[in-house]
Design a protein around this motif. Structure first.
Motif, PDB file in Angstrom:
ATOM      1  N   MET A   1     -17.994  17.144  -4.546  1.00  0.00           N
ATOM      2  CA  MET A   1     -18.512  18.022  -5.602  1.00  0.00           C
ATOM      3  C   MET A   1     -18.988  19.348  -5.011  1.00  0.00           C
ATOM      4  SD  MET A   1     -18.119  16.624  -8.586  1.00  0.00           S
ATOM      5  CE  MET A   1     -16.531  16.206  -7.926  1.00  0.00           C
ATOM      6  N   SER A   2     -19.571  19.325  -3.812  1.00  0.00           N
ATOM      7  CA  SER A   2     -20.039  20.559  -3.170  1.00  0.00           C
ATOM      8  C   SER A   2     -18.884  21.474  -2.790  1.00  0.00           C
ATOM      9  CB  SER A   2     -20.870  20.234  -1.927  1.00  0.00           C
ATOM     10  OG  SER A   2     -22.058  19.580  -2.305  1.00  0.00           O
TER      11      SER A   2
ATOM     12  N   LEU B   1     -26.593  16.578  -7.674  1.00  0.00           N
ATOM     13  CA  LEU B   1     -26.472  18.030  -7.525  1.00  0.00           C
ATOM     14  C   LEU B   1     -26.995  18.811  -8.729  1.00  0.00           C
ATOM     15  CD1 LEU B   1     -22.952  18.262  -5.851  1.00  0.00           C
ATOM     16  CD2 LEU B   1     -25.164  18.821  -4.819  1.00  0.00           C
ATOM     17  N   THR B   2     -27.471  18.119  -9.732  1.00  0.00           N
ATOM     18  CA  THR B   2     -27.923  18.802 -10.950  1.00  0.00           C
ATOM     19  C   THR B   2     -29.030  19.808 -10.634  1.00  0.00           C
ATOM     20  OG1 THR B   2     -27.336  16.874 -12.275  1.00  0.00           O
ATOM     21  CG2 THR B   2     -28.812  18.476 -13.290  1.00  0.00           C
TER      22      THR B   2
ATOM     23  N   ILE C   1     -21.423  15.370 -11.112  1.00  0.00           N
ATOM     24  CA  ILE C   1     -22.485  16.216 -10.555  1.00  0.00           C
ATOM     25  C   ILE C   1     -23.812  15.465 -10.580  1.00  0.00           C
ATOM     26  CG2 ILE C   1     -23.913  18.259 -11.022  1.00  0.00           C
ATOM     27  CD1 ILE C   1     -21.278  19.684 -11.848  1.00  0.00           C
TER      28      ILE C   1
ATOM     29  N   ARG D   1     -20.914  13.606  -3.163  1.00  0.00           N
ATOM     30  CA  ARG D   1     -21.672  14.862  -3.022  1.00  0.00           C
ATOM     31  C   ARG D   1     -20.866  15.889  -2.237  1.00  0.00           C
ATOM     32  NH1 ARG D   1     -27.095  16.286  -3.574  1.00  0.00           N
ATOM     33  NH2 ARG D   1     -27.674  18.084  -2.320  1.00  0.00           N
TER      34      ARG D   1
END
Length: 135
Positions: free
Chosen positions: A88-89, A47-48, A42, A85
């Motif tokens: 993870m999204s 994305l944090t 993340i 990204r």
């Protein structure tokens, strides 16, 4: 602000639902030792801040053991931040999704805007195992 996070333990046979009133998703994930790899990815995917932002979000969170089972090619592709990204999204759904809502062929819209198909299977011990897009 309340956050509801549904942790689908993908390579195990249980589901954990955690409700916190003051912590964000990142704080909740840090409370569990099983999510070190997810937290690292993340962070690498930048994305944090998104997950610390205004929710609610539902996170389908693979445990560290699930990442061990990924092929080397997947890890190589994660070196591209844009791919990482996107992957993870796909584990994040805006809004609250409760485990009681998950049934076969339920479609959820990920933060990335792609559909996630949920399927539920019974395991040998009578528990449930969930798959997202057949994974």
């Amino acid at each position: 602000m309340a956050y509801k996070i549904l942790f689908l333990v993908l390579s195990l046979f249980s589901t954990i639902c955690v409700v916190r009133s003051q912590n964000d998703i990142i704080d909740v994930l840090r409370d569990f030792q099983e999510f070190k790899t997810l937290l690292q990815l993340i962070q690498e995917a930048n994305l944090t801040d998104t997950l610390r932002g205004k929710g609610p979000f539902t996170v389908f969170a693979p445990v560290d053991k699930a990442f061990v089972e990924l092929p080397k090619e997947a890890w190589k592709s994660f070196q591209d931040v844009n791919i990482l990204r996107q992957v993870m999204s796909l584990h994040v759904v805006p809004g609250n999704v409760m485990s009681s809502e998950l049934r076969n062929n339920v479609l959820l819209s990920s933060a990335e805007g792609q559909n996630i198909r949920i399927n539920v299977y019974q395991n040998a011990t009578g528990g449930k195992k969930y798959s997202l897009n057949t994974s």
